[in-house]
Structure formats: structure tokens, C-alpha cells
Design a protein around this motif. Structure first.
Motif, PDB file in Angstrom:
ATOM      1  N   PRO A 284       0.853  -1.419  -0.026  1.00 25.96           N
ATOM      2  CA  PRO A 284       0.045   0.030  -0.102  1.00 25.96           C
ATOM      3  C   PRO A 284       0.799   1.383   0.008  1.00 25.96           C
ATOM      4  N   ALA A 285       2.018   1.249   0.561  1.00 24.28           N
ATOM      5  CA  ALA A 285       2.977   2.445   0.545  1.00 24.28           C
ATOM      6  C   ALA A 285       3.546   2.637  -0.771  1.00 24.28           C
ATOM      7  N   GLY A 286       3.469   1.670  -1.749  1.00 24.51           N
ATOM      8  CA  GLY A 286       3.904   1.881  -3.351  1.00 24.51           C
ATOM      9  C   GLY A 286       5.421   1.540  -2.926  1.00 24.51           C
ATOM     10  N   VAL A 287       5.885   0.587  -2.081  1.00 31.18           N
ATOM     11  CA  VAL A 287       7.310   0.337  -2.136  1.00 31.18           C
ATOM     12  C   VAL A 287       7.500  -0.955  -2.821  1.00 31.18           C
ATOM     13  N   ASP A 288       8.330  -1.115  -3.853  1.00 31.66           N
ATOM     14  CA  ASP A 288       8.276  -2.206  -4.510  1.00 31.66           C
ATOM     15  C   ASP A 288       9.705  -3.131  -4.442  1.00 31.66           C
ATOM     16  N   ASP A 289      10.533  -2.556  -3.755  1.00 29.64           N
ATOM     17  CA  ASP A 289      11.836  -3.109  -3.596  1.00 29.64           C
ATOM     18  C   ASP A 289      12.067  -3.868  -2.372  1.00 29.64           C
ATOM     19  N   ALA A 290      11.259  -3.973  -1.609  1.00 31.94           N
ATOM     20  CA  ALA A 290      11.502  -4.696  -0.125  1.00 31.94           C
ATOM     21  C   ALA A 290      11.475  -5.977  -0.243  1.00 31.94           C
TER      22      ALA A 290
END
Length: 407
Positions: A284-290
Motif C-alpha cells: 500500500p505504501a507503493g514500495v516495490d523493492d522490499a
């Protein structure tokens, strides 16, 4: 008083006042001069559709004086545009002032990062800032701020936020006890014993459960690898013996608490920890590299996440933005610790922060790591990671420097 003095000598301020006075003067003139056809300005000098120039008149028609109302409207139109232009300019000047403050904040935090690294001999690190205007600023100091690294205990904030979402979905509160979800926990092969059934999720998330010692600091802490599940083993170990060796209600920081919270998330959702929290907090935070199944994925719910400095900053922006309840009114807050992060102050003066450290003592092929974040009530966000096993006083120093720059 100083603000008033500046306005008096501001050219835009003077011009706007002169033009407004002229408007008033013309209004009076129109009232007294309209009946006699008297104008105080020469109509031919005004080039508007309402008042054409004299040489545009029909030669077959005898010249007639322009109607006072038409000329007056033309004058008013031009002067109004001038005044509005001056007002807009003044607004634009005023709008630039917050930007100046934001730039000062950026420079101060950049200096904090640079000075702190020099003081503690940190040469391999990355830092990302998000300022109150939403702009992201990244700083590369030996590693790129877009590269992913373990964030150690910064993982706890993800676990706390994740369980908060899960409890809301199920209509439960943080006062839910382990005994209340024992069936779901047993399905994960971790069953609360009679002496631990009364522990609440609120006590676990705030490190006040009484569970001690921290089992991750012993032999179990050495079993770091990419596969998930170490949180289950830690929780099972903690709850199979007389777990309450500490004093319930007293703060005792322990990874064990968050290992048990990982089981609680799985018990309530029926999903693996990684799946449950990736979909509820990170995506939901738009983070795609975690990454959660990386080099330290086995530590999952208490220290298993990997983020870039920029990615973690974006995560914080989503969950800790100005006015967010996670910063101003978290569901659980002891005055020292909240949902996986420390919280000082309140409202616009609130500061959420946490440090992470993973010291492997040379047992792994990758270096020791450190990480830190701080968020202020006005939307300023600091997130950084670096190589090295720094002492506690280095984290205390960074916290003090950041807090002084953000307040």
C-alpha cells in the motif's frame, strides 16, 4: 513589529496601496463628475474594447464625448488587473518563504548526517530525506540510496503496523490475549501455556510482556538465512517454559516479543507472516523493492526485512504522514514505545524513531549493518542505513542530532 516594517518598504506593498487609493479616488470622481460629463483622465489614452480611440469613430457621426460610465469601467478594469497582479506577486513572494524554511531543514539534516558519519567513522552508508513538501532527497555515501540492505529492528514497525491492520479487520483490539487466539497459534505449532495465556498483544508490541530473556541474543540468533520461520522457533522456545521471568508492565526491549507477534499475525490471517505484512503494509505504501526472504529473512517479524533508504523513507511517508494516527494517536503507546517504534512528544511536535543493528561478528559473508529512521510531526522523514557494528552511544548521538534539527 519587524514584519510590519518590512511591508512598509516592500515595493509591491507600496504599489498595491497606491493603486487601491487611486481606485477610491476614481470612484468619488465618477460620482461627482458623471452628470457634467467631466473626466479626470483623457479617454483616448485608454485602449479597451469599451472605449475605442477617437480615430476609430464613424466620420459620418458627429463626435460625442464618451459616456463617463464606459470610460470609468475601462479605467477600473485596467487598475483592477494591476492591483490583482500586485496581490498575486505578493502571494507568490509569501509562498516562497516556506520553501526557504524547507531548504534550511534539508541543509540542516544533510549536515547532521555528514557530521555524524565523520564523528563515528561511517564511510559506507546511504540516506534519504522526505521534506514537508513531499520532495525526496537522496545522499550516496559509499552505497546507493536505492540499493537494498537489511534494516534489522526497523522491521518491528512493519510488524506493529501489520498487526494493527489485522486486528481492525477482525474487529479485535490490542487487549486481545494470547489465550484468545490459542487455537490459531496452535495451528502454527506454537501454543501458549497457562503462564503466558494472559499476555496481551499490547504488552508484546510495547515490550512490557515480562517475556525474558531475549532468546534471539543467544544461539538462536546465529541461525540467520533466507528461509522464513525463525520467529516461530523463537516464540515456541519462549512459550514452552516459565516464560514470565521479567516483570509484566515494565519495559524490557526484546526481539522475543515480536517473534510472538509474528505468530499472532499468522494465527489471525492464516497466511505466512511475509505474505500478510507485505500486502497490508509495504505494497500500500507503493514500495516495490522490499525483501523479506533475503539474507536475514529468517528473522522475519523482528529483524528480517531489507529496504533501500529511499524505499523505507517512502514507507514512512505513507504511514507516518502529517496527521496520521500512527504518529499522533497510535492504538497503543506507553509513553516510551508504540507499534514497533519509539514515540516522543505529540501533534506537530511528535517524533517517531527507531534504530536497527545486526552484528554478525564475522560469521557471515556480508558485513555488519546499522539503520535508523526518524519522522517529525510536520512530515520530515529521515531514513538511513550503513555498514558497521556501532555502539549504542552512536545511536544516541544520532537521535539527539536529528531531534534538534527537526524541532
Amino acid at each position: 513589529m519587524l514584519a510590519v516594517v518590512r511591508n512598509v518598504f516592500d515595493p509591491s506593498f507600496i504599489m498595491s496601496r497606491v493603486l487601491r487609493s487611486l481606485l477610491i479616488f476614481l470612484g468619488i470622481a465618477a460620482v461627482f463628475g458623471a452628470g457634467a460629463g467631466v473626466l479626470f483622465l483623457n479617454p483616448p489614452t485608454i485602449r479597451t474594447a469599451a472605449a475605442p480611440a477617437a480615430n476609430d469613430a464613424d466620420p459620418a457621426v458627429a463626435p460625442q464625448p464618451a459616456a463617463p460610465s464606459a470610460v470609468f469601467r475601462a479605467v477600473l478594469s485596467e487598475l483592477r488587473e494591476a492591483v490583482e497582479g500586485q496581490t498575486s506577486a505578493a502571494v507568490a513572494v509569501g509562498a516562497s518563504r516556506p520553501a526557504t524554511r524547507i531548504e534550511a531543514r534539508r541543509a540542516a539534516l544533510e549536515a547532521v548526517w555528514s557530521d555524524w558519519r565523520a564523528a563515528h567513522d561511517v564511510s559506507d552508508g546511504a540516506m534519504a530525506l522526505i521534506l514537508p513538501d513531499g520532495a525526496l532527497h537522496s545522499f550516496e555515501d559509499g552505497r546507493r540510496p536505492s540499493d537494498v540492505y537489511p534494516v534489522a529492528s526497523l522491521s518491528k514497525a512493519i510488524t506493529g503496523l501489520c498487526l494493527d491492520q489485522v486486528l481492525t479487520e477482525h474487529g479485535l483490539t490490542w487487549q486481545t490475549r494470547l489465550g484468545d487466539i490459542a487455537e490459531g497459534m496452535s495451528a502454527r505449532r506454537v501454543t501458549p501455556q497457562p503462564w503466558s495465556e494472559h499476555i496481551t498483544l499490547a504488552q508484546l508490541v510495547t515490550h512490557t510482556s515480562g517475556l525474558s530473556p531475549d532468546h534471539t541474543q543467544g544461539e538462536l540468533g546465529l541461525h540467520l538465512h533466507g528461509a522464513l520461520g525463525l520467529h516461530r522457533r523463537v516464540a515456541w522456545t519462549a512459550l514452552q517454559e516459565d516464560a514470565i521471568q521479567g516483570e509484566p508492565g515494565t519495559f524490557y526491549y526484546s526481539n522475543t516479543n515480536y517473534a510472538v507477534l509474528g505468530i499472532a499475525i499468522e494465527a489471525l490471517t492464516g497466511e505466512d507472516y511475509a505474505q500478510a505484512c507485505m500486502s497490508r503494509v509495504v505494497t500500500p505504501a507503493g514500495v516495490d523493492d522490499a525483501i523479506i526472504q533475503g539474507r536475514v529473512g529468517s528473522a522475519s517479524s523482528y529483524a528480517g526485512w531489507e529496504f533501500s533508504a529511499e524505499g523505507y523513507a517512502r514507507l514512512l511517508q505513507h504511514w507516518f504522514g502529517p496527521g496520521s494516527s500512527t504518529l499522533t494517536a497510535p492504538a497503543v503507546h506507553t509513553g516510551q514505545y508504540a507499534l514497533g517504534y519509539r514515540l516522543d512528544g505529540s501533534g506537530s511536535g511528535a517524533l517517531a524513531h527507531h534504530g536497527g543493528i545486526l552484528c554478525t561478528e564475522g560469521r557471515f559473508s556480508w558485513p555488519d549493518v546499522g539503520a535508523y529512521f526518524m519522522v517529525s510531526g510536520d512530515g520530515t522523514i529521515f531514513a538511513a542505513n550503513w555498514a558497521g557494528c556501532l555502539p549504542d552511544d552512536a545511536y544516541v548521538d544520532l537521535n539527539a542530532r536529528l531531534a534538534a534539527a527537526m524541532r
